[in-house]
Design a protein around this motif. Structure first.
Motif, PDB file in Angstrom:
ATOM      1  N   ILE A 168       0.794  -1.257   0.081  1.00 52.52           N
ATOM      2  CA  ILE A 168       0.007   0.142   0.105  1.00 52.52           C
ATOM      3  C   ILE A 168       0.670   1.301   0.054  1.00 52.52           C
ATOM      4  CG2 ILE A 168      -1.788   1.401   1.290  1.00 52.52           C
ATOM      5  CD1 ILE A 168      -2.540  -1.492   2.538  1.00 52.52           C
ATOM      6  N   GLU A 169       0.634   2.351  -0.631  1.00 52.81           N
ATOM      7  CA  GLU A 169       1.280   3.434  -0.800  1.00 52.81           C
ATOM      8  C   GLU A 169       1.262   4.317   0.356  1.00 52.81           C
ATOM      9  OE1 GLU A 169      -1.801   6.568  -3.213  1.00 52.81           O
ATOM     10  OE2 GLU A 169      -1.605   4.346  -3.883  1.00 52.81           O
ATOM     11  N   ALA A 170       2.330   5.132   0.476  1.00 52.64           N
ATOM     12  CA  ALA A 170       2.248   6.097   1.803  1.00 52.64           C
ATOM     13  C   ALA A 170       0.832   6.845   1.938  1.00 52.64           C
ATOM     14  CB  ALA A 170       3.443   7.000   1.640  1.00 52.64           C
ATOM     15  N   GLY A 171       0.370   6.841   3.080  1.00 50.24           N
ATOM     16  CA  GLY A 171      -0.776   7.625   3.414  1.00 50.24           C
ATOM     17  C   GLY A 171      -1.948   6.561   3.529  1.00 50.24           C
ATOM     18  N   ASP A 172      -1.804   5.456   3.152  1.00 48.65           N
ATOM     19  CA  ASP A 172      -2.999   4.416   3.072  1.00 48.65           C
ATOM     20  C   ASP A 172      -4.142   4.676   2.169  1.00 48.65           C
ATOM     21  OD1 ASP A 172      -4.305   2.206   4.155  1.00 48.65           O
ATOM     22  OD2 ASP A 172      -4.560   2.868   6.263  1.00 48.65           O
ATOM     23  N   ALA A 173      -4.733   5.819   2.172  1.00 43.59           N
ATOM     24  CA  ALA A 173      -5.874   5.926   1.609  1.00 43.59           C
ATOM     25  C   ALA A 173      -5.605   5.798  -0.132  1.00 43.59           C
ATOM     26  CB  ALA A 173      -6.578   7.553   1.858  1.00 43.59           C
ATOM     27  N   ASP A 181      -6.018  17.623  -3.007  1.00 41.80           N
ATOM     28  CA  ASP A 181      -4.921  16.495  -2.678  1.00 41.80           C
ATOM     29  C   ASP A 181      -5.011  15.492  -1.717  1.00 41.80           C
ATOM     30  OD1 ASP A 181      -4.762  18.062  -0.562  1.00 41.80           O
ATOM     31  OD2 ASP A 181      -2.669  18.665  -1.030  1.00 41.80           O
ATOM     32  N   LEU A 182      -6.454  15.488  -1.331  1.00 43.03           N
ATOM     33  CA  LEU A 182      -6.772  14.568  -0.182  1.00 43.03           C
ATOM     34  C   LEU A 182      -7.277  13.217  -0.967  1.00 43.03           C
ATOM     35  CD1 LEU A 182      -9.088  16.690   2.180  1.00 43.03           C
ATOM     36  CD2 LEU A 182      -6.907  15.898   2.612  1.00 43.03           C
ATOM     37  N   ARG A 183      -7.137  12.156  -0.109  1.00 39.46           N
ATOM     38  CA  ARG A 183      -7.591  10.881  -0.595  1.00 39.46           C
ATOM     39  C   ARG A 183      -8.643  10.017   0.470  1.00 39.46           C
ATOM     40  NH1 ARG A 183      -4.390   7.913  -4.574  1.00 39.46           N
ATOM     41  NH2 ARG A 183      -2.962   9.446  -5.671  1.00 39.46           N
TER      42      ARG A 183
END
Length: 243
Positions: A168-173, A181-183
């Motif tokens: 999973i990419e950094a930041g999880d979402a 720029d939010l996920r």
């Protein structure tokens, strides 16, 4: 395609990736270690703080789950008694030693430490304690996230005997939002649960070849009461949550 469908497709891609490459190999190595521990009448311990504690609970008294699996739980590091305070506590060094001490973790056991970011103090301390106790320590983490977050600090992956990268990419979402720029849509719980259950299935399959595997039945299925009571009696004294 709806945003929900895009999220589910991305999850499917992450789950498919678990079946090959280094992560698949790490799942097999972990399963072999857990099976060896079970055959020696040792146990599988699982530790996580914050949302990762849900994955520790996933192994407890679960239909199709291993009776030798023990979650290491502390309400202070969960969310229901205070999400903000719990988040602060999981960054506090020295917090988990008295928590783990009540579980009897020792030589020949397997300890899976779950931390998506892989840098908080509590999971790192848990890994160190596991190694000092002689357990095989497994990190279930995101290498991408922990590398980005560590900034030169020690990561959970650096302390483990076996590293399972959830991919999973950094930041999880994983779901991008338009005009921001939010996920949204975290992935670590879904993928982490799949990894844990893949390990459980592999272990149960190996133990079934020895005879009667220590696997719980769903309480509403035939013969469940007798099967589960026998397993609870066997492990109750070594698992404070089988009461």
């Amino acid at each position: 395609m709806t945003a929900a469908h895009a999220y589910l497709d991305r999850l499917s891609t992450l789950l498919d990736a678990l079946k090959s490459g280094p992560t698949a190999d790490a799942i097999q190595v972990t399963a072999a270690a857990v099976a060896a521990a079970a055959r020696a009448d040792r146990q599988l311990f699982v530790f996580g703080t914050g949302h990762s504690h849900m994955l520790a609970e996933e192994v407890l008294y679960r239909a199709g789950g291993l009776a030798c699996a023990v979650p290491i739980l502390s309400a202070a590091t969960m969310l229901h008694e205070g999400a903000v305070s719990g988040s602060a506590l999981e960054r506090t060094e020295g917090l988990v030693a008295p928590i783990i001490a009540r579980y009897g973790l020792g030589q020949g056991d397997v300890l899976i430490v779950i931390s998506n970011s892989g840098v908080n103090a509590a999971p790192l301390d848990a890994a160190r304690i596991g190694r000092e106790a002689g357990a095989t320590v497994v990190a279930l983490t995101s290498l991408d996230y922990s590398t980005a977050a560590a900034a030169g600090r020690t990561r959970l992956a650096d302390l483990a005997d076996i590293v399972i990268d959830n991919g999973i990419e950094a930041g999880d979402a994983i779901a991008a939002l338009p005009g921001s720029d939010l996920r949204a849509g975290p992935a670590s719980t879904v993928v982490g649960a799949a990894i844990l259950n893949a390990i459980v299935v592999e272990v149960a399959h190996a133990l079934a070849q020895d005879g009667d595997p220590p696997v719980f039945r769903s309480a509403n299925m035939p013969d469940a009461a007798e099967n589960n009571a026998r397993l609870v009696a066997r492990y109750r004294d070594r698992n404070p949550h089988l009461r």
